[in-house]
Design a protein around this motif. Sequence first.
Motif, mmCIF file in Angstrom:
data_model
loop_
_atom_site.group_PDB
_atom_site.id
_atom_site.type_symbol
_atom_site.label_atom_id
_atom_site.label_comp_id
_atom_site.label_asym_id
_atom_site.label_seq_id
_atom_site.Cartn_x
_atom_site.Cartn_y
_atom_site.Cartn_z
ATOM 1 N N GLY A 90 1.757 8.073 1.294
ATOM 2 C CA GLY A 90 2.501 6.824 1.179
ATOM 3 C C GLY A 90 3.801 6.861 1.954
ATOM 4 N N LEU A 137 0.902 4.068 -2.984
ATOM 5 C CA LEU A 137 0.620 5.468 -2.678
ATOM 6 C C LEU A 137 1.788 6.380 -3.059
ATOM 7 N N ALA A 162 0.840 -1.208 0.000
ATOM 8 C CA ALA A 162 0.000 0.000 0.000
ATOM 9 C C ALA A 162 0.874 1.257 0.000
#
Length: 112
Positions: free
Chosen positions: A69, A59, A55
């Motif tokens: 992120g 990001l 993830a």
Amino acid sequence: MRNITARQVLAYVLVGFFIIGAAGNIVAPSTIADEYARWGYPHWFHFVTGGFELAAALLMARSASRIIGSLLGGCIMAAAIATVVFHGEYSHAIAPVIVLSLLMLSVYLHRK
């Protein structure tokens, strides 16, 4: 020809780091699984770590969400540092400290 800035290079190096980290944690060869067990984490926790790393990479890959992120990546690295320091494995904290520093630099360079 498109000009690529140093801040973009830094961001994509960090994206690559987190993709590689995610793959390693999701696949979790026995060395990684053994470390998680030694640190007292449940046998499935490497999937959580790998998911968060993926993830963070996704990001960071887009400039619009790069700071979010990077902050997520910073949380991951802070948790890694805390884990290894708590268990007295100080030499294992070197890489996460470096990555955390680079994440902080990336946030600084991408602020508006």
